[in-house]
Design a protein around this motif. Structure first.
Motif, PDB file in Angstrom:
ATOM      1  N   ASP A  95      -3.136   6.140   2.601  1.00  0.00           N
ATOM      2  CA  ASP A  95      -2.188   5.033   2.806  1.00  0.00           C
ATOM      3  C   ASP A  95      -0.847   5.358   2.141  1.00  0.00           C
ATOM      4  O   ASP A  95      -0.741   5.307   0.911  1.00  0.00           O
ATOM      5  CB  ASP A  95      -2.792   3.745   2.213  1.00  0.00           C
ATOM      6  CG  ASP A  95      -1.982   2.513   2.579  1.00  0.00           C
ATOM      7  OD1 ASP A  95      -0.839   2.672   3.059  1.00  0.00           O
ATOM      8  OD2 ASP A  95      -2.491   1.388   2.390  1.00  0.00           O
ATOM      9  N   THR A 113      -9.859  -0.234  -0.391  1.00  0.00           N
ATOM     10  CA  THR A 113      -9.473   0.462  -1.620  1.00  0.00           C
ATOM     11  C   THR A 113     -10.464   0.170  -2.748  1.00  0.00           C
ATOM     12  O   THR A 113     -10.901   1.086  -3.463  1.00  0.00           O
ATOM     13  CB  THR A 113      -8.038   0.034  -2.010  1.00  0.00           C
ATOM     14  OG1 THR A 113      -7.165   0.471  -0.961  1.00  0.00           O
ATOM     15  CG2 THR A 113      -7.601   0.644  -3.321  1.00  0.00           C
ATOM     16  N   ASP A 148      -9.829   6.668   1.786  1.00  0.00           N
ATOM     17  CA  ASP A 148      -9.304   5.301   1.895  1.00  0.00           C
ATOM     18  C   ASP A 148      -8.188   5.316   2.947  1.00  0.00           C
ATOM     19  O   ASP A 148      -7.282   6.156   2.871  1.00  0.00           O
ATOM     20  CB  ASP A 148      -8.743   4.933   0.506  1.00  0.00           C
ATOM     21  CG  ASP A 148      -8.256   3.506   0.405  1.00  0.00           C
ATOM     22  OD1 ASP A 148      -8.552   2.689   1.294  1.00  0.00           O
ATOM     23  OD2 ASP A 148      -7.577   3.216  -0.604  1.00  0.00           O
TER      24      ASP A 148
HETATM   25 MG   LIG Z   1      -6.106  -0.512   0.557  1.00  0.00          MG
END
Ligand SMILES: [Mg+2]
Ligand SMILES: Nc1nc2c(ncn2[C@@H]2O[C@H](COP(=O)(O)OP(=O)(O)OP(=O)(O)O)[C@@H](O)[C@H]2O)c(=O)[nH]1
Length: 253
Positions: A38, A15, A102
């Motif tokens: 995520d 991240t 991500d």
């Molecule tokens: Mg992360």
């Protein structure tokens, strides 16, 4: 459009690198979009242009299905893939030079399940690459280095995309650790010597076998030390990515 999936073990810096590298690219006058895949993340260090949390509610899925945190994530990713068309449209609407994705902290969700492979192959149009993050705070021992490279190679087998190995958090790791890891990357002999000195019994045999079996791939894959805090290594990261994404997979030496 250049597409980059940021993949790595829990806490390896995915991240933070997504946010910092996107900012760096923007400073180079590139148009950059970020995607958060995520479903369970609470806070991000960047403002995602596309966020799967808008499509699935991880907490609700966990509660209504009576699942634990990991099974909840598996069910959430399955739900994300059901929204694939919508997600693809959201991403396609962005006119960016780079899309940085991500991925979830639970590496196996993205790397080894069908849903991850579907996302990796179908979400984005154009050339794609994986950054496999190796945490410099934990890979300074021969056993962790061998295991990290083995995992990186397994992920590449699973996703079938050109991959760069990224040594993260280099501002925080001791310089001698970084030198040692880079020496192992350059030379199997250097690894053999240190593994012999630091490991014993079955561990030394297994670590050597693993490194011998993947050394050709590992040494032909750039290992790029970076820091998402100081942005050191981003020039090298950018050139390696431009090469992989512009000219296809790097040639194995
Ligand atoms: Mg992360
Ligand atoms: N010193 C230093 N710390 C870093 C760097 N990158 C990440 N970190 C720290 O490492 C921790 C984990 O970073 P994240 O970016 O959340 O890692 P992640 O891989 O996204 O974590 P998960 O998604 O939970 O698996 C945080 O405390 C970050 O501040 C770096 O380049 N240098």
């Amino acid at each position: 459009m250049k597409n980059v999936f940021v993949v790595g073990t829990a806490g390896s810096g995915k991240t933070t690198l997504t946010g910092a590298f996107s900012e760096w690219l923007r400073d180079q006058e590139q148009i950059v979009a970020t995607v958060n895949l995520d479903p369970a993340v609470l806070s991000l260090t960047y403002e995602p242009d596309v966020d799967v949390r808008e499509l699935v509610d991880y907490e609700r899925i966990m509660a209504t299905k009576g699942l634990g945190p990991n099974a909840g994530l598996v069910a959430s990713i399955r739900e994300v893939v059901r929204h694939m068309e919508e997600l693809r449209d959201m991403v396609a609407d962005i006119r960016a030079d780079w899309i940085i994705v991500d991925t979830p902290g639970q590496l196996e969700l993205f790397a080894f399940r069908k849903e991850g492979r579907v996302l990796a192959s179908q979400l984005l149009e154009g050339p794609k690459s994986i950054l496999f993050l190796i945490d410099s705070m934990i890979c300074g021992s021969p056993r962790n280095y061998a295991s990290s490279l083995f995992l990186a190679t397994s992920v590449q087998i699973s996703l079938g995309l050109p991959t760069l190995h990224i040594l993260t958090k280099c501002d925080a790791a001791p310089k001698r650790t970084l030198r040692r890891v880079m020496a192992w990357h350059e030379s199997e002999d250097a690894f053999e010597v240190d593994a012999g000195a630091r490991l014993s019994g079955l561990q030394v045999v297994l670590a050597r076998e693993v490194i011998q079996s993947i050394q050709h791939i590992a040494s032909s894959t750039p290992l790029i030390p970076v820091s998402a805090k100081t942005m050191d290594g981003f020039v090298e990261l950018h050139s390696a990515l431009s090469m992989v994404l512009g000219e296809g997979e790097l040639e194995l030496r």
